[in-house]
Design an enzyme around this catalytic site. Sequence first.
Site, PDB file in Angstrom:
ATOM      1  N   ARG A  60      58.028  75.676  25.219  1.00 12.67           N
ATOM      2  CA  ARG A  60      58.035  74.987  23.922  1.00 12.67           C
ATOM      3  C   ARG A  60      56.791  74.131  23.728  1.00 12.67           C
ATOM      4  NH1 ARG A  60      64.353  72.845  24.233  1.00 12.67           N
ATOM      5  NH2 ARG A  60      65.304  74.923  24.478  1.00 12.67           N
ATOM      6  N   CYS A 102      44.268  78.839   8.542  1.00 12.19           N
ATOM      7  CA  CYS A 102      44.275  80.261   8.893  1.00 12.19           C
ATOM      8  C   CYS A 102      44.823  80.435  10.306  1.00 12.19           C
ATOM      9  CB  CYS A 102      42.868  80.851   8.805  1.00 12.19           C
ATOM     10  SG  CYS A 102      42.195  80.856   7.134  1.00 12.19           S
ATOM     11  N   ASN A 131      36.713  81.007  16.157  1.00  7.69           N
ATOM     12  CA  ASN A 131      38.055  80.733  16.670  1.00  7.69           C
ATOM     13  C   ASN A 131      38.159  81.047  18.151  1.00  7.69           C
ATOM     14  OD1 ASN A 131      39.228  82.299  13.641  1.00  7.69           O
ATOM     15  ND2 ASN A 131      38.771  80.142  13.945  1.00  7.69           N
TER      16      ASN A 131
END
Length: 282
Positions: A147, A166, A197
């Site tokens: 998580r 994005c 990225n």
Amino acid sequence: MKAYLDLVQNVFDNGVWKENRTGVRTLSNFSEFYKVDLSEGYPLLTTKKVFFKSVIMELLWYLRGEDHIKWLRDENDVHIWDAWADEEGYVGPIYPVLWRRFPMVKAEDGSVYKPLGSNQKKNWQYEEFDQVQNAINLLKTNPNSRRIVVSAWHPGLLGEMGLPPCHLMYIFNVADGKLNLHLTQRSGDIALGIPFNLACYSALLMAVAQEVDLKPGVFAHTIVDAHIYENHVDGLKEQLKRKPKKLPTLEISKKPIDELTFEDFKLKDYNPDPVIRFPVAV
């Protein structure tokens, strides 16, 4: 880097032409995926020059938690976000805000959720949640957790953003003493955005790994709408003709992420092919 060139080729081979908000149509393919092992080097493309300073300054800006580009543009002469800022430099609650100051409400008793139909009278106040620090804390205390997620998507705030995120969610995962990161991206500009990225989140992975005493592992990347703008086709075809070179290395000072500056990132042995200019579709 072969994984990137394979991505480009696959979109050329399987993409379909689509219209979009920019007015420049795209060759788009649904749900692309690739991953790179950071033990093989820092994945800064060698088949064209990628501006390393801009990559790292953008990452440091994300970590500052600001809703404007004044530090990025005015203090550091980095202009990659200029097109989406207003006249005063504000971009709204995008990556930096949602990473470090995710908005939430909280009652005086610590409650963060008000049940439907509840008649409880509580004083609900606005608070902010630091997702990045929470992820680091979990990596230190519960590294096997599934998580450890940082989300940059807030549907209620899309209208306030200069550009809706994005690259909207990343998840840390620890295996065999190594820190891995998976990035999910709703929309990916193959020519301009994806190289940034890839390099930005790999640097983030490496910096966080140092802070939590783990080795960098794998950067994995899913792109839902992977696309090539029509005016980027020729440049990418030129890039496909080039042969990838040995990847550079990146050394990062062992500091907490909030203390890192550009000078703490040392890029070594980067010998890329020349720049290929791609226009920005806004």
